[in-house]
Design a protein around this motif. Structure first.
Motif, short mmCIF file in Angstrom:
data_model
loop_
_atom_site.label_atom_id
_atom_site.label_comp_id
_atom_site.label_asym_id
_atom_site.label_seq_id
_atom_site.Cartn_x
_atom_site.Cartn_y
_atom_site.Cartn_z
N GLY A 193 -8.82 8.33 -5.76
CA GLY A 193 -8.05 7.22 -6.33
C GLY A 193 -8.87 6.29 -7.20
O GLY A 193 -8.33 5.61 -8.07
N LYS A 194 -10.18 6.27 -6.99
CA LYS A 194 -11.04 5.45 -7.83
C LYS A 194 -11.19 6.06 -9.22
O LYS A 194 -11.31 5.35 -10.22
CB LYS A 194 -12.40 5.28 -7.17
CG LYS A 194 -13.33 4.32 -7.89
CD LYS A 194 -14.61 4.11 -7.10
CE LYS A 194 -15.52 3.08 -7.78
NZ LYS A 194 -16.77 2.86 -7.01
N LYS A 227 17.00 -0.46 -4.52
CA LYS A 227 15.82 -1.30 -4.28
C LYS A 227 15.03 -0.82 -3.07
O LYS A 227 13.81 -0.94 -3.03
CB LYS A 227 16.25 -2.76 -4.08
CG LYS A 227 16.84 -3.43 -5.32
CD LYS A 227 17.13 -4.90 -5.02
CE LYS A 227 17.59 -5.65 -6.27
NZ LYS A 227 18.95 -5.25 -6.67
N LYS A 228 15.73 -0.33 -2.07
CA LYS A 228 15.09 0.23 -0.88
C LYS A 228 15.60 1.67 -0.76
O LYS A 228 16.70 1.91 -0.25
CB LYS A 228 15.46 -0.59 0.36
CG LYS A 228 14.85 -0.11 1.67
CD LYS A 228 15.25 -1.04 2.81
CE LYS A 228 14.75 -0.55 4.17
NZ LYS A 228 13.26 -0.54 4.24
N LEU A 229 14.82 2.61 -1.26
CA LEU A 229 15.27 3.98 -1.39
C LEU A 229 15.38 4.66 -0.03
O LEU A 229 14.60 4.38 0.88
CB LEU A 229 14.30 4.76 -2.28
CG LEU A 229 14.02 4.16 -3.67
CD1 LEU A 229 13.01 5.02 -4.40
CD2 LEU A 229 15.29 4.02 -4.47
N SER A 230 16.34 5.55 0.10
CA SER A 230 16.52 6.25 1.37
C SER A 230 15.39 7.23 1.65
O SER A 230 15.03 7.49 2.79
CB SER A 230 17.86 7.00 1.37
OG SER A 230 18.94 6.09 1.36
N GLN A 231 14.81 7.78 0.59
CA GLN A 231 13.66 8.67 0.72
C GLN A 231 12.45 7.97 0.13
O GLN A 231 12.48 7.54 -1.03
CB GLN A 231 13.92 9.98 0.00
CG GLN A 231 12.79 10.99 0.10
CD GLN A 231 13.11 12.28 -0.61
OE1 GLN A 231 14.20 12.85 -0.45
NE2 GLN A 231 12.19 12.75 -1.45
N SER A 232 11.41 7.84 0.90
CA SER A 232 10.23 7.13 0.43
C SER A 232 9.67 7.82 -0.81
O SER A 232 9.40 9.02 -0.80
CB SER A 232 9.16 7.09 1.52
OG SER A 232 8.13 6.19 1.17
N PRO A 233 9.47 7.09 -1.91
CA PRO A 233 9.03 7.71 -3.16
C PRO A 233 7.55 8.09 -3.13
O PRO A 233 6.80 7.62 -2.27
CB PRO A 233 9.27 6.59 -4.18
CG PRO A 233 9.08 5.34 -3.40
CD PRO A 233 9.65 5.64 -2.04
N PRO A 234 7.11 8.94 -4.05
CA PRO A 234 5.69 9.28 -4.13
C PRO A 234 4.86 8.03 -4.39
O PRO A 234 5.32 7.06 -4.99
CB PRO A 234 5.62 10.24 -5.31
CG PRO A 234 7.01 10.75 -5.50
CD PRO A 234 7.91 9.63 -5.08
N VAL A 235 3.63 8.04 -3.90
CA VAL A 235 2.69 6.97 -4.20
C VAL A 235 1.59 7.57 -5.08
O VAL A 235 1.68 8.71 -5.50
CB VAL A 235 2.10 6.37 -2.90
CG1 VAL A 235 3.19 5.67 -2.12
CG2 VAL A 235 1.43 7.45 -2.05
N THR A 236 0.58 6.79 -5.37
CA THR A 236 -0.53 7.28 -6.17
C THR A 236 -1.82 7.24 -5.37
O THR A 236 -1.92 6.53 -4.35
CB THR A 236 -0.72 6.44 -7.45
OG1 THR A 236 -1.07 5.09 -7.07
CG2 THR A 236 0.55 6.43 -8.29
N ALA A 237 -2.79 7.97 -5.82
CA ALA A 237 -4.10 7.95 -5.17
C ALA A 237 -4.70 6.55 -5.24
O ALA A 237 -5.42 6.12 -4.32
CB ALA A 237 -5.03 8.96 -5.82
N GLY A 238 -4.40 5.82 -6.31
CA GLY A 238 -4.88 4.45 -6.44
C GLY A 238 -4.27 3.54 -5.38
O GLY A 238 -4.95 2.66 -4.84
N TRP A 239 -2.99 3.75 -5.09
CA TRP A 239 -2.31 2.96 -4.05
C TRP A 239 -2.91 3.28 -2.68
O TRP A 239 -3.14 2.38 -1.88
CB TRP A 239 -0.83 3.27 -4.07
CG TRP A 239 -0.01 2.48 -3.09
CD1 TRP A 239 0.53 1.23 -3.28
CD2 TRP A 239 0.38 2.89 -1.77
NE1 TRP A 239 1.22 0.85 -2.16
CE2 TRP A 239 1.14 1.83 -1.21
CE3 TRP A 239 0.15 4.04 -1.01
CZ2 TRP A 239 1.68 1.90 0.07
CZ3 TRP A 239 0.67 4.11 0.28
CH2 TRP A 239 1.43 3.04 0.81
N ILE A 240 -3.16 4.55 -2.41
CA ILE A 240 -3.75 4.95 -1.14
C ILE A 240 -5.13 4.32 -0.97
O ILE A 240 -5.50 3.85 0.10
CB ILE A 240 -3.83 6.49 -1.04
CG1 ILE A 240 -2.41 7.06 -0.85
CG2 ILE A 240 -4.75 6.92 0.10
CD1 ILE A 240 -2.33 8.56 -0.84
#
Length: 349
Positions: A193-194, A227-240
């Motif tokens: 992520g860096k 606004k609050k999705l029923s299925q959690s959306p993908p995140v990014t390596a930067g977020w992790i």
């Protein structure tokens, strides 16, 4: 003394106030007793960003206040909670963080963050707004990722606005990952992520938690699923990486949060991507044992409350669980002397 701090905060953070919009009714999302206003924050690496402050009713400077910070894939919609605090003599405020809920701008990447400290100005803006209304006895409350954010804020923020916070309530804070065998590669993903912060990471396709909440499935809530999705959306390596670094910063006594902390978590966790009856009586997102383990490291004054049958967001649990939960919250708040002090209003010139 606090009245002097209010004036100092307003001087130091005047640009935040100047950039804030006017209060307008939030009836479209909640009800007519709630109001909102948008705060234009300084641009970040992705361009323009805003945060949104939500308030119930008109502020009363003679009463203490609560500022609520939501979790990941979330926004403030729980007016039941706001009404509960208001009925018990608290000014209630909430914030939709940048790139979440009411604060998502067209074309913006949802929930994007490279550091948890990016959210500090959003909290500062809300605290300054409360302080400018004369509310100088404040409880900061965070759920899940919001619990991680508020804990890090109380640990690391250098803002004068933080000095108005007298207590911290953590509702199932995200203090550790709960990814099973995948946790073994979190370190590697964080390192990646860096270098490649925009690399997308799937969070799976489960809708079990949403089903435990939504009235159309197995829950009792109605909210905006855009606004609050029923299925959690993908995140990014930067977020992790941002989450991982924040969690590390709060461990082994490094947090050293001085104010009293109420640490709340469910009595059990539940696994599985398909909804089962157990999902309506346990935390379907985090490991409750990790919450307690790392929560106790946050400071010298941590009170633990295990909520049997509670959901991940404890305040969204069944009414039979929520009613005694609020009773315990207000009982704990009544033990904090700073919240019973009379408001110190600035003297007229």
């Amino acid at each position: 003394m606090k009245s002097i701090k209010i004036l100092l905060v307003l001087v130091l953070l005047l640009p935040l106030q100047a950039a804030a919009g006017l209060w307008t009714s939030d009836a479209a999302d909640t009800d007519s007793t709630y109001f909102r206003r948008t705060v234009v924050q300084p641009d970040d690496y992705s361009g323009k960003v805003v945060s949104t402050i939500i308030r119930k009713g008109e502020p009363d400077p003679s009463k203490p206040g609560v500022l609520y910070v939501h979790g990941f894939n979330d926004y403030f919609f729980n007016t039941e909670m706001g009404d509960e605090f208001a009925s018990r003599g608290y000014n209630f405020y909430a914030v939709d963080l940048r790139k979440y809920g009411r604060s998502i701008l067209p074309g913006q990447k949802r929930y994007e963050a490279l550091s948890i400290e990016e959210y500090f100005p959003d909290i500062d803006s809300a605290l300054v707004d409360m302080e400018s209304a004369g509310i100088d006895r404040i409880v900061l409350m965070g759920h899940s990722t919001g619990g991680l954010i508020t804990a890090l804020y109380m640990s690391r923020s250098r803002s004068e606005a933080k000095n108005s916070v007298d207590a911290l309530i953590l509702n199932s804070p995200f203090l550790d990952w709960n990814q099973g065998w995948k946790e073994k590669i979190i370190g590697a993903v964080s390192w990646i992520g860096k270098l490649f912060p925009n690399l997308k990471i799937s969070q799976g396709e489960s809708t079990a938690y949403a089903e435990s909440l939504l009235a159309g499935h197995h829950g009792r809530w109605r909210y905006d699923t855009t606004k609050k999705l029923s299925q959690s959306p993908p995140v990014t390596a930067g977020w992790i990486r941002a989450i991982t670094e924040a969690q590390k910063a709060l461990r082994d006594g490094k947090a050293d949060i001085k104010v009293p902390i109420l640490l709340m978590y469910s009595g059990a966790s539940v696994d599985g991507s398909e909804w089962t009856e157990e999902h309506n009586h346990a935390d379907g997102v985090l490991d409750v044992n990790d919450i307690k383990k790392f929560g106790l490291e946050l400071g010298p004054h941590v009170k633990c409350v295990m909520v049997m049958g509670g959901l991940h967001d404890l305040t969204l649990s069944a009414r039979g669980i929520v009613i005694p939960l609020y009773r315990e919250i207000f009982r704990w708040l009544s033990t904090i002397p700073a919240l019973d002090e009379p408001a110190q209003l600035p003297m007229a010139a």
